[in-house]
Design a protein around this motif. Sequence first.
Motif, PDB file in Angstrom:
ATOM      1  N   GLY A 123      79.433  93.053  73.139  1.00  0.00           N
ATOM      2  CA  GLY A 123      79.903  91.820  72.520  1.00  0.00           C
ATOM      3  C   GLY A 123      80.316  90.777  73.537  1.00  0.00           C
ATOM      4  N   GLN A 124      80.551  91.199  74.789  1.00  0.00           N
ATOM      5  CA  GLN A 124      80.911  90.253  75.847  1.00  0.00           C
ATOM      6  C   GLN A 124      79.667  89.516  76.331  1.00  0.00           C
ATOM      7  OE1 GLN A 124      82.954  92.217  79.046  1.00  0.00           O
ATOM      8  NE2 GLN A 124      84.657  92.911  77.756  1.00  0.00           N
ATOM      9  N   ARG A 125      79.875  88.261  76.765  1.00  0.00           N
ATOM     10  CA  ARG A 125      78.765  87.487  77.338  1.00  0.00           C
ATOM     11  C   ARG A 125      78.787  87.679  78.850  1.00  0.00           C
ATOM     12  NH1 ARG A 125      75.823  84.695  74.093  1.00  0.00           N
ATOM     13  NH2 ARG A 125      74.834  83.521  75.767  1.00  0.00           N
ATOM     14  N   LEU A 126      77.632  87.942  79.404  1.00  0.00           N
ATOM     15  CA  LEU A 126      77.501  88.233  80.822  1.00  0.00           C
ATOM     16  C   LEU A 126      76.588  87.212  81.502  1.00  0.00           C
ATOM     17  CD1 LEU A 126      76.743  92.057  80.455  1.00  0.00           C
ATOM     18  CD2 LEU A 126      78.990  91.003  80.744  1.00  0.00           C
ATOM     19  N   THR A 127      76.919  86.855  82.730  1.00  0.00           N
ATOM     20  CA  THR A 127      76.030  86.041  83.554  1.00  0.00           C
ATOM     21  C   THR A 127      75.205  87.000  84.396  1.00  0.00           C
ATOM     22  OG1 THR A 127      77.637  84.247  83.654  1.00  0.00           O
ATOM     23  CG2 THR A 127      75.897  84.237  85.308  1.00  0.00           C
ATOM     24  N   LEU A 128      73.894  86.989  84.186  1.00  0.00           N
ATOM     25  CA  LEU A 128      73.035  88.020  84.757  1.00  0.00           C
ATOM     26  C   LEU A 128      71.889  87.451  85.579  1.00  0.00           C
ATOM     27  CD1 LEU A 128      72.764  90.166  81.499  1.00  0.00           C
ATOM     28  CD2 LEU A 128      74.272  90.607  83.439  1.00  0.00           C
ATOM     29  N   ARG A 129      71.435  88.231  86.527  1.00  0.00           N
ATOM     30  CA  ARG A 129      70.255  87.928  87.335  1.00  0.00           C
ATOM     31  C   ARG A 129      69.219  89.028  87.114  1.00  0.00           C
ATOM     32  NH1 ARG A 129      69.658  85.632  92.419  1.00  0.00           N
ATOM     33  NH2 ARG A 129      70.993  83.991  91.622  1.00  0.00           N
ATOM     34  N   ILE A 130      67.977  88.659  86.902  1.00  0.00           N
ATOM     35  CA  ILE A 130      66.916  89.650  86.736  1.00  0.00           C
ATOM     36  C   ILE A 130      66.634  90.311  88.087  1.00  0.00           C
ATOM     37  CG2 ILE A 130      64.522  90.049  86.046  1.00  0.00           C
ATOM     38  CD1 ILE A 130      64.711  87.463  84.375  1.00  0.00           C
ATOM     39  N   ILE A 131      66.651  91.658  88.120  1.00  0.00           N
ATOM     40  CA  ILE A 131      66.380  92.364  89.376  1.00  0.00           C
ATOM     41  C   ILE A 131      65.097  93.189  89.318  1.00  0.00           C
ATOM     42  CG2 ILE A 131      68.772  92.430  90.185  1.00  0.00           C
ATOM     43  CD1 ILE A 131      68.957  95.283  89.120  1.00  0.00           C
TER      44      ILE A 131
END
Length: 330
Positions: A123-131
Amino acid sequence: MSEWSGRNLQMEEGYWQALLQEGEFAASSGEAPSQGIEMLGGPAQNRVPSDGRTAPLDDVWMAAQEIFENNGTLELEATGYNRGGLLVTWRGLQGFVPASHLIGFSPWLSEEERRAELARRVGQRLTLRIIELDPERWRFVLSERITTEEIRRREALLAEITPGEVREGIVTNLTSFGAFVDLGGVEGLIHISELSWGRVEHPRDVLKRGQRVQVYVLNVDRERERIGLSLKRLLPDPWETVEERYYPGQLVEGVITNVVSFGAFVRLEEGLEGLIHISELAEGTFLHPRNVVQEGERVTARVLSVSRAERRIALSLRQVDKPNGWWVQE
């Protein structure tokens, strides 16, 4: 594949195996949903997203690939978890964030504590980078930790970098107006006018992508996150001592670098050019300076005048053969 995905290959392989064996856990019920596992098989273009929408998945994969190649980030909500990490969905693609790539996730938790912590983050929003991205194997792996570390590095660099410093970086892109250099998390720009003391037609004539360079920091705009850099400031300005090396009446050799309607420019040394005005190219009449000289041609010219203040050297071809004392100074 990125260096990060290689390090965590075992963890990710474990995830895909675990997903097939135990399914996914949603935040609301903690039970494995009826959809989602089956989509791991078959050609990527024929699969249906887990949320039931039909979508042109080839286009979605292409969009994800562009984000991956440009080091972009995605803001996504954690929609579920399994023992390996969190699950996210982007435009119908189901992705995985390994627990080892979550910020503040302890590796020393028991199995029960691990599941509880993962469930808490759903339910949390995450700042993500594709690896890692592999459409054939339906692998869409992301990291929260890489993104956060890069942000911290960027902020630290912007806070400490100061005009007048010399830094090392890697050329990341060349455009018509300059070269971008990665200083270790922040890119600076070397404007084309700062590449050399001499004329530069295009930055690719001076630099190449991937090249490691030393640069001089001209200015720093922390609010706009812009850094102005220079290559030429690391070298002596040849115009500072030009009057010590060149004088009226002197015969010099150089290479024609540019021919324009009003004359021709001659490179006398690195960073130093003189101008042969059209009236000093040749006796008689001609339609264009190109009828007299061409780019790349080596010529001998006579110096008519030198001005350090105006950064200007006037040259002549027409007066080269005149005896000393008979040439006309500009």
